[in-house]
Scaffold this motif. Structure first.
Motif, PDB file in Angstrom:
ATOM      1  N   MET A   1       0.825  -1.210   0.000  1.00 18.18           N
ATOM      2  CA  MET A   1       0.000   0.000   0.000  1.00 18.18           C
ATOM      3  C   MET A   1       0.859   1.260   0.000  1.00 18.18           C
ATOM      4  SD  MET A   1      -3.336  -0.747   0.159  1.00 18.18           S
ATOM      5  CE  MET A   1      -4.123   0.565   1.078  1.00 18.18           C
ATOM      6  N   SER A   2       1.965   1.236   0.726  1.00 20.92           N
ATOM      7  CA  SER A   2       2.810   2.431   0.789  1.00 20.92           C
ATOM      8  C   SER A   2       3.365   2.782  -0.587  1.00 20.92           C
ATOM      9  CB  SER A   2       3.962   2.214   1.777  1.00 20.92           C
ATOM     10  OG  SER A   2       4.744   1.070   1.405  1.00 20.92           O
ATOM     11  N   SER A   3       3.683   1.752  -1.370  1.00 19.33           N
ATOM     12  CA  SER A   3       4.188   1.987  -2.728  1.00 19.33           C
ATOM     13  C   SER A   3       3.108   2.584  -3.614  1.00 19.33           C
ATOM     14  CB  SER A   3       4.676   0.677  -3.341  1.00 19.33           C
ATOM     15  OG  SER A   3       5.720   0.106  -2.579  1.00 19.33           O
ATOM     16  N   LEU A   4       1.900   2.091  -3.463  1.00 18.62           N
ATOM     17  CA  LEU A   4       0.806   2.576  -4.295  1.00 18.62           C
ATOM     18  C   LEU A   4       0.368   3.979  -3.869  1.00 18.62           C
ATOM     19  CD1 LEU A   4      -1.247  -0.726  -4.645  1.00 18.62           C
ATOM     20  CD2 LEU A   4       0.488   0.230  -6.175  1.00 18.62           C
ATOM     21  N   ASP A   5       0.538   4.294  -2.589  1.00 17.33           N
ATOM     22  CA  ASP A   5       0.311   5.676  -2.149  1.00 17.33           C
ATOM     23  C   ASP A   5       1.306   6.602  -2.836  1.00 17.33           C
ATOM     24  OD1 ASP A   5      -1.798   5.075  -0.476  1.00 17.33           O
ATOM     25  OD2 ASP A   5      -0.547   4.904   1.327  1.00 17.33           O
ATOM     26  N   GLU A   6       2.567   6.160  -2.866  1.00 21.08           N
ATOM     27  CA  GLU A   6       3.604   6.956  -3.513  1.00 21.08           C
ATOM     28  C   GLU A   6       3.333   7.118  -5.003  1.00 21.08           C
ATOM     29  OE1 GLU A   6       8.504   6.943  -4.051  1.00 21.08           O
ATOM     30  OE2 GLU A   6       7.506   5.376  -2.873  1.00 21.08           O
ATOM     31  N   ALA A   7       2.718   6.106  -5.586  1.00 25.40           N
ATOM     32  CA  ALA A   7       2.404   6.149  -7.014  1.00 25.40           C
ATOM     33  C   ALA A   7       1.152   6.972  -7.313  1.00 25.40           C
ATOM     34  CB  ALA A   7       2.212   4.729  -7.540  1.00 25.40           C
ATOM     35  N   SER A   8       0.472   7.442  -6.256  1.00 27.73           N
ATOM     36  CA  SER A   8      -0.790   8.195  -6.415  1.00 27.73           C
ATOM     37  C   SER A   8      -1.762   7.403  -7.290  1.00 27.73           C
ATOM     38  CB  SER A   8      -0.529   9.569  -7.033  1.00 27.73           C
ATOM     39  OG  SER A   8       0.294  10.347  -6.201  1.00 27.73           O
ATOM     40  N   LEU A   9      -1.975   6.166  -6.889  1.00 27.61           N
ATOM     41  CA  LEU A   9      -2.809   5.288  -7.696  1.00 27.61           C
ATOM     42  C   LEU A   9      -4.244   5.801  -7.818  1.00 27.61           C
ATOM     43  CD1 LEU A   9      -1.643   2.685  -8.963  1.00 27.61           C
ATOM     44  CD2 LEU A   9      -3.158   1.400  -7.449  1.00 27.61           C
ATOM     45  N   ASN A  10      -4.656   6.585  -6.847  1.00 28.22           N
ATOM     46  CA  ASN A  10      -6.024   7.129  -6.893  1.00 28.22           C
ATOM     47  C   ASN A  10      -6.230   8.096  -8.063  1.00 28.22           C
ATOM     48  OD1 ASN A  10      -4.175   8.770  -5.273  1.00 28.22           O
ATOM     49  ND2 ASN A  10      -5.898  10.153  -5.043  1.00 28.22           N
ATOM     50  N   ARG A  11      -5.133   8.549  -8.681  1.00 31.02           N
ATOM     51  CA  ARG A  11      -5.246   9.450  -9.835  1.00 31.02           C
ATOM     52  C   ARG A  11      -5.232   8.703 -11.165  1.00 31.02           C
ATOM     53  NH1 ARG A  11      -1.754  12.794 -11.334  1.00 31.02           N
ATOM     54  NH2 ARG A  11       0.135  12.078 -10.282  1.00 31.02           N
ATOM     55  N   CYS A  12      -5.115   7.378 -11.093  1.00 26.77           N
ATOM     56  CA  CYS A  12      -5.018   6.587 -12.326  1.00 26.77           C
ATOM     57  C   CYS A  12      -6.395   6.172 -12.831  1.00 26.77           C
ATOM     58  CB  CYS A  12      -4.167   5.333 -12.090  1.00 26.77           C
ATOM     59  SG  CYS A  12      -2.417   5.699 -11.792  1.00 26.77           S
TER      60      CYS A  12
ATOM     61  N   LEU B   1      -2.949 -10.605  -9.161  1.00 25.61           N
ATOM     62  CA  LEU B   1      -4.250 -10.627  -8.493  1.00 25.61           C
ATOM     63  C   LEU B   1      -4.289  -9.650  -7.326  1.00 25.61           C
ATOM     64  CD1 LEU B   1      -4.987 -14.462  -8.483  1.00 25.61           C
ATOM     65  CD2 LEU B   1      -6.273 -12.719  -9.709  1.00 25.61           C
ATOM     66  N   VAL B   2      -3.238  -9.638  -6.525  1.00 29.02           N
ATOM     67  CA  VAL B   2      -3.188  -8.736  -5.373  1.00 29.02           C
ATOM     68  C   VAL B   2      -3.210  -7.276  -5.829  1.00 29.02           C
ATOM     69  CG1 VAL B   2      -1.741  -7.937  -3.457  1.00 29.02           C
ATOM     70  CG2 VAL B   2      -2.039 -10.387  -3.866  1.00 29.02           C
ATOM     71  N   ILE B   3      -2.422  -6.961  -6.844  1.00 31.30           N
ATOM     72  CA  ILE B   3      -2.370  -5.587  -7.360  1.00 31.30           C
ATOM     73  C   ILE B   3      -3.740  -5.148  -7.861  1.00 31.30           C
ATOM     74  CG2 ILE B   3      -1.408  -4.139  -9.200  1.00 31.30           C
ATOM     75  CD1 ILE B   3       1.135  -6.017  -8.984  1.00 31.30           C
ATOM     76  N   SER B   4      -4.415  -6.018  -8.593  1.00 31.53           N
ATOM     77  CA  SER B   4      -5.738  -5.690  -9.128  1.00 31.53           C
ATOM     78  C   SER B   4      -6.742  -5.466  -8.006  1.00 31.53           C
ATOM     79  CB  SER B   4      -6.234  -6.812 -10.047  1.00 31.53           C
ATOM     80  OG  SER B   4      -5.379  -7.001 -11.146  1.00 31.53           O
ATOM     81  N   LEU B   5      -6.712  -6.338  -7.006  1.00 28.95           N
ATOM     82  CA  LEU B   5      -7.662  -6.226  -5.901  1.00 28.95           C
ATOM     83  C   LEU B   5      -7.451  -4.940  -5.113  1.00 28.95           C
ATOM     84  CD1 LEU B   5      -9.951  -7.579  -4.334  1.00 28.95           C
ATOM     85  CD2 LEU B   5      -8.209  -8.688  -2.910  1.00 28.95           C
ATOM     86  N   ILE B   6      -6.195  -4.623  -4.814  1.00 28.16           N
ATOM     87  CA  ILE B   6      -5.908  -3.395  -4.060  1.00 28.16           C
ATOM     88  C   ILE B   6      -6.292  -2.166  -4.880  1.00 28.16           C
ATOM     89  CG2 ILE B   6      -4.074  -1.996  -3.056  1.00 28.16           C
ATOM     90  CD1 ILE B   6      -2.625  -4.558  -2.320  1.00 28.16           C
ATOM     91  N   ALA B   7      -5.952  -2.180  -6.162  1.00 29.66           N
ATOM     92  CA  ALA B   7      -6.260  -1.033  -7.014  1.00 29.66           C
ATOM     93  C   ALA B   7      -7.761  -0.758  -7.042  1.00 29.66           C
ATOM     94  CB  ALA B   7      -5.749  -1.276  -8.428  1.00 29.66           C
ATOM     95  N   LYS B   8      -8.543  -1.820  -7.120  1.00 33.21           N
ATOM     96  CA  LYS B   8      -9.995  -1.671  -7.238  1.00 33.21           C
ATOM     97  C   LYS B   8     -10.646  -1.320  -5.896  1.00 33.21           C
ATOM     98  CE  LYS B   8     -12.073  -2.446 -10.507  1.00 33.21           C
ATOM     99  NZ  LYS B   8     -12.608  -1.596 -11.597  1.00 33.21           N
ATOM    100  N   THR B   9     -10.238  -2.009  -4.837  1.00 33.70           N
ATOM    101  CA  THR B   9     -10.935  -1.846  -3.550  1.00 33.70           C
ATOM    102  C   THR B   9     -10.404  -0.693  -2.709  1.00 33.70           C
ATOM    103  OG1 THR B   9      -9.476  -3.485  -2.497  1.00 33.70           O
ATOM    104  CG2 THR B   9     -11.542  -4.289  -3.469  1.00 33.70           C
ATOM    105  N   GLU B  10      -9.110  -0.419  -2.762  1.00 29.73           N
ATOM    106  CA  GLU B  10      -8.527   0.616  -1.916  1.00 29.73           C
ATOM    107  C   GLU B  10      -8.382   1.959  -2.614  1.00 29.73           C
ATOM    108  OE1 GLU B  10      -8.014   0.180   1.258  1.00 29.73           O
ATOM    109  OE2 GLU B  10      -8.592  -1.941   1.156  1.00 29.73           O
ATOM    110  N   TYR B  11      -8.255   1.939  -3.934  1.00 31.40           N
ATOM    111  CA  TYR B  11      -8.008   3.187  -4.664  1.00 31.40           C
ATOM    112  C   TYR B  11      -9.103   3.513  -5.680  1.00 31.40           C
ATOM    113  CZ  TYR B  11      -3.405   2.842  -2.560  1.00 31.40           C
ATOM    114  OH  TYR B  11      -2.366   2.739  -1.645  1.00 31.40           O
ATOM    115  N   ALA B  12     -10.108   2.646  -5.758  1.00 33.60           N
ATOM    116  CA  ALA B  12     -11.259   2.876  -6.643  1.00 33.60           C
ATOM    117  C   ALA B  12     -10.837   3.167  -8.085  1.00 33.60           C
ATOM    118  CB  ALA B  12     -12.133   4.001  -6.105  1.00 33.60           C
TER     119      ALA B  12
END
Length: 224
Positions: A54-65, A79-90
């Motif tokens: 999650m810390s890496s994806l926060d740094e990547a500003s995944l919520n802006r993707c 699978l983990v990346i897809s699940l986190i992207a969808k559920t945590e960063y919408a």
């Protein structure tokens, strides 16, 4: 459109180059320093990080993707990346690479995957498409809708050869999206007559495949 690609191997870099050429913003993420080769895709942003954290994806500003592409060589990581992207960063859209066809059944909405891309399946589909006439060839599945992109080459003796597209009693939940004829795609209209040798592309639910085959190519491959 802003796209994050997890996995900066040859597959991830190729996807990045194509997207950049089409005018999109691209961020490449990889945890292996040897994979971070910014000189190979200089127009992209690069991030040395573990896309499963999650810390890496926060740094990547995944919520802006707008889209996240999980393109690593590890199905579990994708699978983990897809699940986190969808559920945590919408993230609106996720695309995941399937490395082992045996794992394809897991790449669905439950794991946050909108589109699963299996290279072995695509290559198999292309081989089948090249040699099959009258049989449905499944090219890919759209996980959110449960529909397939399928292809069928119309035999010359098909009972619907010469019939207008609008007069064909297509099965329910089936859409003809393109006719490939003479090396070019044709957007189908109700007045277009079908010809033997046409490659027909459909988006259809899986259950419609037998009805499509029976309609377009009855008797092929031992079918009644």
């Amino acid at each position: 459109m802003r796209v994050a690609i997890a996995g900066a191997g040859s597959v991830g870099r190729s996807i990045a180059n194509e997207l950049l050429q089409n005018g999109h913003e691209v961020l490449l993420i990889d945890r292996d320093p040897r994979a971070v080769r910014a000189d190979t895709v200089p127009e992209a942003e690069w991030l040395l990080a573990d896309a499963c954290e999650m810390s890496s994806l926060d740094e990547a500003s995944l919520n802006r993707c707008n889209v996240v592409v999980a393109a690593t060589g590890d199905d579990k990581a994708n699978l983990v990346i897809s699940l986190i992207a969808k559920t945590e960063y919408a993230v609106p859209r996720t695309v995941a690479r399937v490395n082992n066809p045996k794992n394809e059944w897991m790449f669905d909405e439950a794991w946050g995957v909108d589109v699963a891309v299996s290279t072995p399946r695509l290559m198999t589909a292309l081989v089948e498409e090249a040699v099959s006439v009258g049989d449905i060839v499944r090219i890919m599945t759209f996980q959110q809708s449960g529909s397939d992109l399928v292809e069928l080459t119309l035999p010359a003796d098909s009972p619907i050869v010469g019939t207008r597209v609008g007069d064909v009693p297509w099965p329910a939940d089936t859409a003809l999206v393109a006719i490939l004829r003479g090396g070019r795609p044709i957007p189908p209209s109700p007045d277009d007559p079908l010809e033997g040798g046409d490659e027909l592309l459909f988006v259809a639910v899986s259950e419609a495949a037998p009805a499509l085959e029976d309609l377009l190519a009855p008797g092929v491959s031992g079918r009644a």
